[in-house]
Structures are given as C-alpha cells and as structure tokens.
Design an enzyme around this catalytic site. Structure first.
Site, PDB file in Angstrom:
ATOM      1  N   GLY A  48       0.864  -1.218  -0.014  1.00  0.00           N
ATOM      2  CA  GLY A  48      -0.100  -0.152  -0.025  1.00  0.00           C
ATOM      3  C   GLY A  48       0.687   1.345  -0.020  1.00  0.00           C
ATOM      4  O   GLY A  48       0.225   2.261  -0.748  1.00  0.00           O
ATOM      5  N   GLU A 103       4.240   3.954   5.736  1.00  0.00           N
ATOM      6  CA  GLU A 103       3.041   3.277   5.670  1.00  0.00           C
ATOM      7  C   GLU A 103       1.798   3.955   4.933  1.00  0.00           C
ATOM      8  O   GLU A 103       1.951   5.191   5.034  1.00  0.00           O
ATOM      9  CB  GLU A 103       2.558   2.955   7.164  1.00  0.00           C
ATOM     10  N   ASP A 107      -3.866   1.208  11.180  1.00  0.00           N
ATOM     11  CA  ASP A 107      -5.176   1.201  11.679  1.00  0.00           C
ATOM     12  C   ASP A 107      -5.291   0.672  13.270  1.00  0.00           C
ATOM     13  O   ASP A 107      -5.256   1.277  14.128  1.00  0.00           O
ATOM     14  CB  ASP A 107      -5.776   0.033  10.791  1.00  0.00           C
ATOM     15  N   LYS A 135      -5.547   6.177  11.761  1.00  0.00           N
ATOM     16  CA  LYS A 135      -6.942   5.806  12.601  1.00  0.00           C
ATOM     17  C   LYS A 135      -6.945   5.802  14.002  1.00  0.00           C
ATOM     18  O   LYS A 135      -7.145   4.706  14.491  1.00  0.00           O
ATOM     19  CB  LYS A 135      -7.822   4.633  11.888  1.00  0.00           C
ATOM     20  N   PHE A 157     -13.347   2.795   5.990  1.00  0.00           N
ATOM     21  CA  PHE A 157     -12.471   2.027   4.932  1.00  0.00           C
ATOM     22  C   PHE A 157     -12.349   2.947   3.852  1.00  0.00           C
ATOM     23  O   PHE A 157     -13.098   3.831   3.234  1.00  0.00           O
ATOM     24  CB  PHE A 157     -12.964   0.830   4.350  1.00  0.00           C
TER      25      PHE A 157
HETATM   26  P1  IMP Z   1      -2.961  -2.597  11.125  1.00  0.00           P
HETATM   27  O1  IMP Z   1      -1.760  -3.453  11.342  1.00  0.00           O
HETATM   28  O2  IMP Z   1      -4.211  -2.945  11.940  1.00  0.00           O
HETATM   29  O3  IMP Z   1      -2.565  -1.013  11.653  1.00  0.00           O
HETATM   30  O4  IMP Z   1      -3.506  -2.532   9.587  1.00  0.00           O
HETATM   31  C1  IMP Z   1      -2.735  -1.779   8.782  1.00  0.00           C
HETATM   32  C2  IMP Z   1      -3.082  -2.288   7.337  1.00  0.00           C
HETATM   33  O5  IMP Z   1      -4.121  -2.940   7.312  1.00  0.00           O
HETATM   34  C3  IMP Z   1      -2.697  -1.367   6.291  1.00  0.00           C
HETATM   35  O6  IMP Z   1      -1.393  -1.399   5.861  1.00  0.00           O
HETATM   36  C4  IMP Z   1      -3.453  -1.719   5.103  1.00  0.00           C
HETATM   37  O7  IMP Z   1      -2.787  -2.697   4.452  1.00  0.00           O
HETATM   38  C5  IMP Z   1      -4.748  -2.305   5.808  1.00  0.00           C
HETATM   39  N1  IMP Z   1      -5.894  -1.298   6.053  1.00  0.00           N
HETATM   40  C6  IMP Z   1      -6.166  -0.768   7.133  1.00  0.00           C
HETATM   41  N2  IMP Z   1      -7.096   0.176   6.920  1.00  0.00           N
HETATM   42  C7  IMP Z   1      -7.415   0.171   5.638  1.00  0.00           C
HETATM   43  C8  IMP Z   1      -8.224   1.069   4.627  1.00  0.00           C
HETATM   44  O8  IMP Z   1      -9.342   1.696   5.169  1.00  0.00           O
HETATM   45  N3  IMP Z   1      -8.260   0.717   3.377  1.00  0.00           N
HETATM   46  C9  IMP Z   1      -7.421  -0.171   2.988  1.00  0.00           C
HETATM   47  N4  IMP Z   1      -6.588  -0.898   3.707  1.00  0.00           N
HETATM   48  C10 IMP Z   1      -6.412  -0.757   5.017  1.00  0.00           C
HETATM   49 MG    MG Z   2      -0.463  -1.643   4.146  1.00  0.00          MG
END
Ligand code: IMP
Ligand code: MG
Length: 179
Positions: A48, A103, A107, A135, A157
């Site tokens: 991403g 990044e 999330d 977020k 999202f």
């Molecule tokens: P975390 O490990 O929960 O912080 O998730 C992070 C990863 O989840 C990011 O690198 C994204 O690949 C994916 N992600 C989280 N929220 C979104 C979103 O709203 N759209 C697309 N991908 C997301």
């Molecule tokens: Mg990602």
C-alpha cells in the site's frame, strides 16, 4: 464529487490530489527539518505505501537518504498480540541506521508494532513512522502511533492513493471513503 462503485461498495472522494499533495508536503518538511545532516533509511511497507513513498521521498530533496522495501502481512493470533509474516523480508541491514517506516494507513497498529520490534531487534539506531493516514480510534498498540501523519481519519474504510479493496483501486489519485 467523484464517485467510485467497486464490488458492493460505494465510495466518495474524500481527499483530492491537491489535498494529498499538501499533506505530503507537510510531512516531508517536518522530516527534512528533523533529519537535517543525517542519512535516514526509509523502509517502505508494501504494497500500500508505494504511492505515498514515491511522493514523499521526492519531496525531501535536501535529504541524503536511502530507500528499501519490506512486504508484510499481519494476522491476529489467539491472544491480543498478533503475528507478522514477512512475505518480502528486509534486503538491507538496518544496524545503527535511523529508520523511517513509511506506511499507507495505521489502523490497529499491529503491523507497525511488530515491525518496530523487528527493526529494533536488528539494531536500528532510531525508528520513526510516517503514515499517510492514521485511524486514532482504532489504535490498539500505543507505540504504533505515527510520528508523521498526513491526515487523520475516523473508522471508515478508504481506497485510492495506494490503498486497495481486494487488490484493486490502488491507482486512484484521490482517496475515497466508503459510504
Ligand atoms: P494495522 O496493522 O491494523 O494497523 O493495519 C494496517 C494495514 O491494514 C494497512 O497497512 C492496510 O494494508 C490495511 N488497512 C487498514 N485500513 C485500511 C483501509 O481503510 N483501506 C485499505 N487498507 C486498510
Ligand atoms: Mg499496508
């Protein structure tokens, strides 16, 4: 207002390319100031972050820096701690380097939490995080709060500017929120 209909979801434009450019500029200026005279190593989290990273590194023209990539996938285990799978491991030594993780969105923070522990274990001198989106309401791992944030977002999202829905829509030049 641009609208995207993908799969069963309806998305509306949230950040225009101009707003994104201003966010990138703000992050780049802070990084340039904070790392003056240093030679940081950007670690870009695939897939991403490739779009944000391409803009960000070209917005820090006065900085002598290196860029490398890592591809990870995060899974929740049975406990509250998760497990990070390195699909493309780090190709470069981070020992004694000042690392800036790049990044697309933080999330729950699991990915960054785990990646930081990994890089620390490999001897990084310092580790900071630059994320296009954050977020805050979703954060579960306190140490994953980004040091540099393009834009905060509530829990929705989003797609575009590198962010995908099932692999698609990374190529959109704006960021779209699900309706
Ligand atoms: P975390 O490990 O929960 O912080 O998730 C992070 C990863 O989840 C990011 O690198 C994204 O690949 C994916 N992600 C989280 N929220 C979104 C979103 O709203 N759209 C697309 N991908 C997301
Ligand atoms: Mg990602």
């Amino acid at each position: 207002m641009r609208i995207i209909d993908d799969q069963d979801y309806h998305f509306e434009e949230w950040l225009t390319p101009e707003q994104i450019a201003a966010d990138v500029r703000q992050v780049a200026d802070r990084i340039s100031a904070d790392y003056r005279g240093m030679e940081p190593l950007f670690v870009v989290v695939l897939n991403g972050a490739f779009v944000f990273a391409a803009d960000l590194i070209r917005a820090v023209q006065d900085l002598r820096c290196e860029v490398t990539f890592i591809r990870v996938s995060s899974y929740y285990g049975m406990a509250s701690t998760g497990r990070l799978e390195f699909i493309v491991p780090l190709q470069q030594t981070v020992e004694n380097r000042d690392v800036i993780i790049v990044e697309d969105v933080v999330d729950t923070g699991l990915t960054i939490h785990q990646l930081k522990a990994h890089l620390r274990g490999m001897g990084a001198a310092s580790i900071r995080v630059a994320s296009m989106l954050f977020k805050p309401n979703k954060l579960e791992f306190g140490d994953a709060k980004p040091d540099y944030i393009g834009h905060e977002i509530t829990d929705e999202f989003v797609i575009g500017y590198g962010l995908d829905i099932d692999g698609f829509d990374r190529n959109l030049d704006a960021i779209y929120k699900v309706k």
